[in-house]
Design an enzyme around this catalytic site. Structure first.
Site, PDB file in Angstrom:
ATOM      1  N   CYS A  97       1.062  -1.299   0.009  1.00 58.90           N
ATOM      2  CA  CYS A  97      -0.055  -0.004  -0.086  1.00 58.90           C
ATOM      3  C   CYS A  97       0.893   1.359  -0.022  1.00 58.90           C
ATOM      4  O   CYS A  97       0.268   2.329  -0.194  1.00 58.90           O
ATOM      5  CB  CYS A  97      -0.982  -0.098   1.160  1.00 58.90           C
ATOM      6  SG  CYS A  97      -2.075  -1.384   1.228  1.00 58.90           S
ATOM      7  N   HIS A 139      -3.596   6.781   1.751  1.00 60.73           N
ATOM      8  CA  HIS A 139      -4.214   5.265   1.130  1.00 60.73           C
ATOM      9  C   HIS A 139      -5.369   5.019   1.652  1.00 60.73           C
ATOM     10  O   HIS A 139      -5.767   5.163   3.109  1.00 60.73           O
ATOM     11  CB  HIS A 139      -2.907   4.368   1.784  1.00 60.73           C
ATOM     12  CG  HIS A 139      -3.307   2.860   1.556  1.00 60.73           C
ATOM     13  ND1 HIS A 139      -3.992   2.412   0.582  1.00 60.73           N
ATOM     14  CD2 HIS A 139      -3.491   2.018   2.598  1.00 60.73           C
ATOM     15  CE1 HIS A 139      -4.248   0.972   0.656  1.00 60.73           C
ATOM     16  NE2 HIS A 139      -4.212   0.756   2.007  1.00 60.73           N
ATOM     17  N   ASN A 161     -10.412  -1.005   0.083  1.00 66.61           N
ATOM     18  CA  ASN A 161      -8.819  -0.928   0.080  1.00 66.61           C
ATOM     19  C   ASN A 161      -8.217  -1.648  -1.150  1.00 66.61           C
ATOM     20  O   ASN A 161      -8.560  -2.770  -1.480  1.00 66.61           O
ATOM     21  CB  ASN A 161      -8.291  -1.377   1.515  1.00 66.61           C
ATOM     22  CG  ASN A 161      -6.682  -1.400   1.375  1.00 66.61           C
ATOM     23  OD1 ASN A 161      -6.158  -1.226   0.336  1.00 66.61           O
ATOM     24  ND2 ASN A 161      -6.110  -1.586   2.612  1.00 66.61           N
TER      25      ASN A 161
HETATM   26  N1  COA Z   1     -17.839  -8.849  10.462  1.00 70.69           N
HETATM   27  C1  COA Z   1     -18.220  -9.191  11.751  1.00 70.69           C
HETATM   28  N2  COA Z   1     -17.466  -9.327  12.754  1.00 70.69           N
HETATM   29  C2  COA Z   1     -16.108  -9.373  12.540  1.00 70.69           C
HETATM   30  C3  COA Z   1     -15.587  -9.128  11.273  1.00 70.69           C
HETATM   31  C4  COA Z   1     -16.435  -8.985  10.184  1.00 70.69           C
HETATM   32  N3  COA Z   1     -16.043  -8.765   8.884  1.00 70.69           N
HETATM   33  N4  COA Z   1     -14.008  -9.356  11.420  1.00 70.69           N
HETATM   34  C5  COA Z   1     -13.959  -9.367  12.701  1.00 70.69           C
HETATM   35  N5  COA Z   1     -15.114  -9.508  13.452  1.00 70.69           N
HETATM   36  C6  COA Z   1     -15.430  -9.988  14.895  1.00 70.69           C
HETATM   37  C7  COA Z   1     -13.896 -10.571  15.456  1.00 70.69           C
HETATM   38  O1  COA Z   1     -14.251 -11.792  15.417  1.00 70.69           O
HETATM   39  C8  COA Z   1     -14.064  -9.982  16.969  1.00 70.69           C
HETATM   40  O2  COA Z   1     -15.298 -10.747  17.583  1.00 70.69           O
HETATM   41  P1  COA Z   1     -15.007 -11.351  18.951  1.00 70.69           P
HETATM   42  O3  COA Z   1     -14.746 -10.089  19.966  1.00 70.69           O
HETATM   43  O4  COA Z   1     -16.184 -12.064  19.315  1.00 70.69           O
HETATM   44  O5  COA Z   1     -13.829 -12.120  18.776  1.00 70.69           O
HETATM   45  C9  COA Z   1     -14.536  -8.656  16.916  1.00 70.69           C
HETATM   46  O6  COA Z   1     -15.196  -8.430  15.481  1.00 70.69           O
HETATM   47  C10 COA Z   1     -13.515  -7.455  16.946  1.00 70.69           C
HETATM   48  O7  COA Z   1     -12.296  -7.846  16.084  1.00 70.69           O
HETATM   49  P2  COA Z   1     -11.277  -7.255  15.978  1.00 70.69           P
HETATM   50  O8  COA Z   1     -10.379  -7.652  14.878  1.00 70.69           O
HETATM   51  O9  COA Z   1     -10.770  -6.948  17.384  1.00 70.69           O
HETATM   52  O10 COA Z   1     -11.832  -5.962  15.348  1.00 70.69           O
HETATM   53  P3  COA Z   1     -11.285  -4.375  15.336  1.00 70.69           P
HETATM   54  O11 COA Z   1     -12.056  -3.374  16.078  1.00 70.69           O
HETATM   55  O12 COA Z   1      -9.805  -4.337  15.201  1.00 70.69           O
HETATM   56  O13 COA Z   1     -11.573  -4.016  13.867  1.00 70.69           O
HETATM   57  C11 COA Z   1     -10.405  -3.822  11.549  1.00 70.69           C
HETATM   58  C12 COA Z   1     -10.970  -4.694  12.810  1.00 70.69           C
HETATM   59  C13 COA Z   1      -9.625  -4.793  10.595  1.00 70.69           C
HETATM   60  C14 COA Z   1     -11.349  -3.158  10.950  1.00 70.69           C
HETATM   61  C15 COA Z   1      -9.201  -2.838  12.280  1.00 70.69           C
HETATM   62  O14 COA Z   1      -8.557  -3.727  12.962  1.00 70.69           O
HETATM   63  C16 COA Z   1      -8.617  -2.350  11.174  1.00 70.69           C
HETATM   64  O15 COA Z   1      -9.037  -1.455  10.562  1.00 70.69           O
HETATM   65  N6  COA Z   1      -7.162  -2.161  11.168  1.00 70.69           N
HETATM   66  C17 COA Z   1      -6.501  -1.787  10.104  1.00 70.69           C
HETATM   67  C18 COA Z   1      -6.647  -2.852   8.963  1.00 70.69           C
HETATM   68  C19 COA Z   1      -6.064  -2.144   7.674  1.00 70.69           C
HETATM   69  O16 COA Z   1      -6.322  -0.965   7.352  1.00 70.69           O
HETATM   70  N7  COA Z   1      -5.276  -2.904   6.796  1.00 70.69           N
HETATM   71  C20 COA Z   1      -4.669  -2.533   5.796  1.00 70.69           C
HETATM   72  C21 COA Z   1      -3.522  -1.571   5.985  1.00 70.69           C
HETATM   73  S1  COA Z   1      -2.945  -1.460   4.457  1.00 70.69           S
END
Ligand code: COA
Length: 333
Positions: A116, A258, A288
């Protein structure tokens, strides 16, 4: 020795049109998720998915052709094509295929893989060739089909990504340098937070010689770590770049990050003190798209007349590597 250096101008943009849309509602029939979860956590409402006949070559070529035309050039005028991609049609590189696709027969072409951050790193690389006088007209393409690298059973990642391609033209400028500053960084110690690694087993070949027998695995991500990394590093690298450019956030007309997650955009903009109306966001529509996200967003804002010649743009790419970078530039001739 010739000490002369040349200025860089950003003179054209383009992006490919992908017809197929995959909505959040449709994602609920792929994995256990909901429109509400995806929109509140990421800001994404839909993403575009390449058709089976699409390729980095065809989509990257479409974006490049548009960018060249909008700069008032012909493909034959292009000296260099840099393709930022992590999902090439050919692991040996796809830039040459784009060169052939658009008929830029004079151009040398190569790929840069920096996920990215790839578009910003490629833009900075292109600027070096112009500043040294080596080349005059360069196309930088960001194109990725992350649907190729997605684990469609992993709800933590598959809801985030989409496919796309965008491009810009950079040219030698006789009246100043429109690339005001840049920063690039890498931290390989955190590579395991986000990768699409080659995994293999050893297979006997002959005598005592074994070979690696495996393949690239789908995107694996520690979402929380990547989120923490982004909200710290993105404002930091932009602050440094603005300082080196000798301008303040008040001088930035458009912040183009990004397009990873709306919450990352909001947090970065808030820390920099840049109001939401000057933050470019199209992630609701695209998700993304990796190296393609910045040039697609830029092109959409140029084509709708929001970004105008003379506007100051602050770009930042960040992601796998881990890697991150920024470029401060003035748009236009
Ligand atoms: N739908 C529903 N629930 C989901 C899910 C989805 N698509 N993906 C994860 N969950 C659940 C998890 O299983 C977890 O459940 P649990 O508490 O029962 O175990 C809960 O949601 C929280 O998961 P978590 O991974 O802690 O969520 P988060 O608040 O960190 O959000 C992202 C997840 C990916 C949105 C966030 O971490 C993020 O934006 N990270 C950056 C990612 C990014 O931008 N990557 C590319 C960079 S180039």
């Amino acid at each position: 020795m010739n000490q002369q250096t040349y200025g860089v101008a950003f003179t054209g943009s383009g992006s490919a049109k992908l017809e197929t849309v995959l909505t959040n509602e449709q994602m609920t029939r792929v994995v256990d998720t909901s429109d509400e979860w995806i929109t509140t956590r990421t800001g994404i409402r839909q993403r575009h998915i390449a058709n089976v006949t699409d390729s980095i070559r065809s989509l990257g070529g479409e974006a490049a052709r548009q960018a060249i035309a909008s700069a008032g050039l012909e493909p034959a005028d292009i000296d260099l094509i840099i393709l930022a991609t992590s999902t090439p049609d050919d692991l040996f590189g796809s830039a040459c295929q784009i060169q052939h696709e658009i008929g830029a027969a004079r151009a040398v072409a190569f790929d840069i893989t920096a996920a990215c951050s790839g578009f910003v790193f490629s833009l900075v690389t292109a600027a070096q060739f112009i500043r040294t006088g080596a080349y005059q007209n360069i196309v930088v393409v960001g194109a990725d089909l992350l649907s190729r690298l997605t684990d469609w059973s992993d709800r933590r990642t598959c809801v985030l990504f989409g496919d796309g391609a965008g491009a810009i033209v950079m040219q030698r400028c006789e009246t100043g340098d429109r690339l005001l500053s840049f920063e690039m960084h890498s931290d390989g110690s955190k590579n395991d937070c986000l990768n699409a690694a080659y995994k293999h087993e050893s297979a006997p070949l002959v005598d005592d010689i074994t070979i690696q027998n495996g393949q690239f695995t789908p995107v694996d991500m520690n979402g929380r770590e990547v989120y923490r990394f982004a909200v710290k590093r993105v404002p930091e690298v932009l602050e440094k770049s603005l300082f080196h450019a000798g301008i303040s956030t008040d001088d930035v007309d458009w912040l183009i990050l990004h397009q990873a997650n709306q919450r990352i955009l909001d947090a970065a903009a808030q820390r920099l003190g840049i109001p939401a109306e000057r933050v470019v966001s199209n992630m609701a529509n695209h998700g993304n798209t990796d190296a393609a996200s910045i040039p697609i967003a830029l092109d959409e804002w140029v084509r709708t007349g929001k970004i105008k010649a003379g506007d100051t743009l602050a770009l930042s790419g960040f992601g796998a590597g881990l890697s991150w970078g920024a470029a401060i530039l003035k748009w236009g001739q």
